[in-house]
Design an enzyme around this catalytic site. Structure first.
Site, PDB file in Angstrom:
ATOM      1  N   CYS A 199       0.840  -1.190   0.000  1.00 41.78           N
ATOM      2  CA  CYS A 199       0.000   0.000   0.000  1.00 41.78           C
ATOM      3  C   CYS A 199       0.875   1.239   0.000  1.00 41.78           C
ATOM      4  O   CYS A 199       2.032   1.197   0.427  1.00 41.78           O
ATOM      5  CB  CYS A 199      -0.857   0.022   1.253  1.00 41.78           C
ATOM      6  SG  CYS A 199      -1.969  -1.369   1.306  1.00 41.78           S
ATOM      7  N   TYR A 238      -5.396 -13.334  -4.195  1.00 45.55           N
ATOM      8  CA  TYR A 238      -4.804 -12.873  -2.936  1.00 45.55           C
ATOM      9  C   TYR A 238      -5.604 -13.402  -1.748  1.00 45.55           C
ATOM     10  O   TYR A 238      -6.786 -13.081  -1.604  1.00 45.55           O
ATOM     11  CB  TYR A 238      -4.797 -11.337  -2.997  1.00 45.55           C
ATOM     12  CG  TYR A 238      -4.466 -10.553  -1.748  1.00 45.55           C
ATOM     13  CD1 TYR A 238      -3.637 -11.038  -0.738  1.00 45.55           C
ATOM     14  CD2 TYR A 238      -4.969  -9.266  -1.599  1.00 45.55           C
ATOM     15  CE1 TYR A 238      -3.338 -10.270   0.374  1.00 45.55           C
ATOM     16  CE2 TYR A 238      -4.680  -8.481  -0.494  1.00 45.55           C
ATOM     17  CZ  TYR A 238      -3.861  -8.998   0.488  1.00 45.55           C
ATOM     18  OH  TYR A 238      -3.574  -8.224   1.585  1.00 45.55           O
ATOM     19  N   HIS A 276      -3.445 -11.596   5.031  1.00 46.78           N
ATOM     20  CA  HIS A 276      -3.614 -10.440   5.919  1.00 46.78           C
ATOM     21  C   HIS A 276      -4.934 -10.415   6.676  1.00 46.78           C
ATOM     22  O   HIS A 276      -5.298  -9.390   7.253  1.00 46.78           O
ATOM     23  CB  HIS A 276      -3.441  -9.121   5.127  1.00 46.78           C
ATOM     24  CG  HIS A 276      -2.042  -8.921   4.615  1.00 46.78           C
ATOM     25  ND1 HIS A 276      -1.758  -8.606   3.324  1.00 46.78           N
ATOM     26  CD2 HIS A 276      -0.856  -9.007   5.262  1.00 46.78           C
ATOM     27  CE1 HIS A 276      -0.429  -8.496   3.175  1.00 46.78           C
ATOM     28  NE2 HIS A 276       0.131  -8.743   4.330  1.00 46.78           N
ATOM     29  N   ASP A 303       2.892  -9.592   9.342  1.00 52.11           N
ATOM     30  CA  ASP A 303       3.633  -9.537   8.082  1.00 52.11           C
ATOM     31  C   ASP A 303       4.588  -8.337   8.084  1.00 52.11           C
ATOM     32  O   ASP A 303       5.760  -8.463   7.732  1.00 52.11           O
ATOM     33  CB  ASP A 303       2.625  -9.438   6.922  1.00 52.11           C
ATOM     34  CG  ASP A 303       3.293  -9.558   5.568  1.00 52.11           C
ATOM     35  OD1 ASP A 303       4.389 -10.129   5.488  1.00 52.11           O
ATOM     36  OD2 ASP A 303       2.705  -9.072   4.581  1.00 52.11           O
TER      37      ASP A 303
END
Ligand code: ADP
Ligand code: SF4
Length: 688
Positions: free
Chosen positions: A31, A170, A173, A266
């Site tokens: 991001c 994906y 997270h 992460d």
């Protein structure tokens, strides 16, 4: 000749599906607070990574449909064909620089609040949103699942049209619908998408296969998968279902991009995961189960560690988000044997805080990050000097060091004067505290740089007065004299000092950083700064003082650190170490044995035993030298600028940025400087 062969393995080309990456450096999706809102800034930032030698450059997560609306956050968007041109900006720039472009398609399930679209929120089962908002997600029926697959397929097609080479599915997270289907905690379905692992992973398999069908002729299909949630038996574990998923889908994607979940794990900070490469123990099994290339992350800064990971068969690609932010030219510096020049990530997560605050990315180590388009800054290039020849920088903290190094890079003869006996200022002083050792890298990188340059002279133990500066006769002066912590409790909650009968019981953060220790007996830390430092000091002092009470007007410890993904860890750590925490209280008075605090809502008083009070509230700018010089018309100074914490106390990232800006803008027409700030991406008034 330098021995570059040691790293040559990192520059081998690697095949991914129908494509070949030019080397093993892979900028994984990250991001950046730009996304669909700032497409030109986004494209320019990714372009720099490609120029810096990364073989693959990825987007941030890219919403595939209005039911995955992450507003007000600025992620990528590929809801329909109208989003293609903005993404094309990035792929063209990435291709022009010889890299492959990857796109991380996402549906965020119950992590999306759909605040803009007000669309339905989707999940495998009925459930609350993952964030505190009074809405619930509804269980997807079969028709919803069909629709979702269609959206994903359409987005893959559009991604190809936008020029992407690698298209992601994906599941990571704890933020994505596909992962939610995989986790029993989120999925209590009794149809073919629930129950057994095979059923829970069915949707992922379908998406991978359909993405292949749709774009696999020319694009590679990547699968980003969190192999372990780091929750023990309460979540997915690498050795259990994480491993089983890799076994089941081993050859289905063209590339495995593996990590741990959630985002706090992460992107762990050095404060709690001090070792670079911390994810390796979790992901190292993956390559044994698949013939497809594997990319992994974990703050991979060290070229030796990278080589070792490739040679030991743990990864094919060196994945990086933060190391690529701190140094977009990391691959190029390794290739040309300039290892010492790498600006190593310090693991502070200020980059993350930009995204969590919804503003363009910034980085403590790399002040050009996020400014590639708006200000036209390049991490490795700076314009040569103009008419002036020499400059004096006073103060060698992050601001002074950065300013001095960049001025020298421009070709000025730079004199750097530091009052203390070390270079680095607060970067070095804060790095002495528990958990912050890696922050030294901010100073180390710049000290190494200045040592290589013949045109900087640095003087230690040189506290400069206005008379000293005038006597030196250098007519361009940058004052970076920093700021010091207040003793009187004035801060966010109270603009008046607390009552103090015994100033000797009060210590400041500067005292602790200078090596002083609190008196024996109860220590009260009063945190109205509400950022990171008070929590760090509590962890630092807990080994020396068994009786610490942490008082804050905030409702949690260190609330700013929510943005850096650390808050829960900090609070847990303090609780586990026996620090007593009192939230919602302000400090009003201190005597030599106690202090009085009051509830911020009711004003109800409480008294705490207190042998030492450590207030962490606000800083006072050390701007006396600047003001004296400013007032002296006969000083002979042409340029006088106050920078860093002396100008505006803030994060180390702000000080570095300020020093960089001052050096870049020296001898630049102020109107041109102003234009940079107002380079904006204006919303089109065309109805689309
Ligand atoms: P910043 O974050 O803005 O770089 P720091 O507090 O880290 O600020 O660094 C300021 C540095 O300036 C400190 O190392 C301090 O010793 C030094 N300093 C302060 N006043 C003077 C002075 N008059 N002459 C030289 N150095 C100074
Ligand atoms: Fe690393 Fe901090 Fe820069 Fe993020 S902001 S890339 S964590 S140095």
């Amino acid at each position: 000749m330098p021995d570059t062969s040691k790293y040559s393995v990192l520059f081998e080309p690697v095949k991914i599906g129908p494509l070949t990456a030019r080397n093993r450096f892979y900028q994984v999706p990250h991001c950046c607070g730009m996304g669909h809102v700032r497409p030109q800034a986004h494209a320019a930032m990714r372009e720099i990574k490609a120029e810096g030698g990364w073989a693959v450059v990825s987007t941030e997560e890219t919403e595939i449909h209005p039911t995955s609306d992450l507003s007000p956050y600025a992620e990528q968007r590929l809801w329909d064909d109208r989003d293609i041109p903005a993404l094309r900006l990035m792929t063209d720039r990435v291709h022009d620089n010889g890299a492959l472009a990857a796109i991380e398609l996402v549906h965020n399930g119950n992590h999306a609040q759909n605040l803009l679209t007000r669309g339905p929120i989707l999940a495998p089962s009925d459930m609350s949103l993952s964030v505190a908002y009074p809405k619930q997600a509804r269980a997807m029926d079969k028709a919803d699942i069909c629709e979702f697959r269609r959206w994903h397929r359409n987005a893959a097609r559009r991604a190809k049209q936008a020029g992407f080479d690698i298209v992601y599915v994906y599941a990571g997270h704890r933020m994505t619908l596909t992962q939610h289907f995989l986790l029993p905690e989120y999925n209590d379905r009794i149809d073919e998408y629930g129950g057994s692992l095979e059923n829970r992973s069915r949707l992922i398999r379908e998406l991978l296969e359909e993405t292949h069908e749709e774009v696999g002729d020319s694009c590679a299909v990547a699968f980003r998968f969190a192999v372990d949630e780091m929750m023990g038996a309460d979540g997915m574990q690498a050795q259990e279902e994480g491993c089983a998923v890799v076994e089941m889908l081993a050859e289905v994607p063209d590339l495995w991009d593996v990590n741990v979940s959630d985002w706090t794990n992460d992107s762990a900070t050095t404060r709690y995961e001090p070792n670079d490469g911390y994810q390796t123990p979790y992901i190292e099994f993956v390559k044994q189960l698949t013939s497809k290339p594997v990319v992994a992350v974990g703050r991979l800064n060290s070229p030796d560690m990278m080589v070792s990971m490739v040679k030991r068969g743990i990864v094919d690609f060196i994945g990086a988000a933060r190391p690529s932010i701190a140094d977009p030219f990391l691959p190029e510096k390794i290739r040309t044997d300039r290892i010492e020049e790498i600006r190593e990530c310090i693991g502070c997560n200020i980059c993350v805080s930009s995204d969590t605050l919804g503003v363009p990315i910034r980085c403590t180590q790399n002040p050009t990050m996020g400014e590639e388009w708006r200000r036209g800054w390049h991490p490795e290039k700076i314009d040569p000097k103009k008419d002036q020849d020499a400059a004096l920088v006073v103060g060698a903290g992050p601001a002074g060091l950065e300013c001095a190094v960049q001025l020298a890079k421009r070709g000025y003869q730079v004199t750097l004067a530091e009052a203390g006996n070390t270079l680095g200022g607060r970067a070095v002083r804060e790095a002495r505290l528990t958990g912050l050792a890696a922050w030294r890298r901010v100073a180390d990188h710049r000290i190494y740089d200045l040592q290589q340059r013949a045109n900087i002279e640095a003087f230690l133990d040189s506290r400069m007065s206005a008379a000293d500066v005038t006597e030196l006769g250098i007519s361009n002066v940058f004052v970076a004299t920093g700021a010091s912590w207040r003793r009187d409790g004035v801060g966010r909650t109270s603009r008046l000092p607390f009552k103090s009968e015994s100033p000797e019981t009060i210590m400041t953060p500067d005292d602790i950083m200078n090596g002083l220790l609190p008196n024996a007996g109860p220590l009260v830390i009063y945190d109205d700064d509400q950022a990171y430092l008070a929590g760090v000091l509590a962890e630092h002092l807990v080994a020396r003082s068994r009786d610490i009470t942490f008082v804050t007007p905030a409702s949690v410890v260190s609330p700013f650190t929510e943005y850096t993904l650390e808050q829960a860890r900090i609070q847990r750590s303090l609780i586990e170490k026996g620090v007593k925490i009192i939230t919602g209280h302000k400090l009003v008075a201190v005597t030599n044995s106690s202090c009085e605090i009051r509830c911020i809502y009711t004003e109800q008083p409480r008294h705490l035993a207190c042998a030492t009070l450590l207030p962490v509230t606000e800083r006072i700018r050390q701007s006396d030298l600047f003001e004296e010089l400013q007032g002296n018309a006969r000083s002979g100074i042409e340029t006088l600028e106050l920078i860093g914490d002396a100008a505006m106390p803030g994060l180390i990232a702000d000080a570095v940025y300020s020093g960089h800006m001052a050096a870049r803008n020296f001898e630049v027409d102020p109107e041109d400087v102003a234009k940079q700030l107002f380079r904006r991406e204006i919303v089109s008034l065309k109805n689309a």
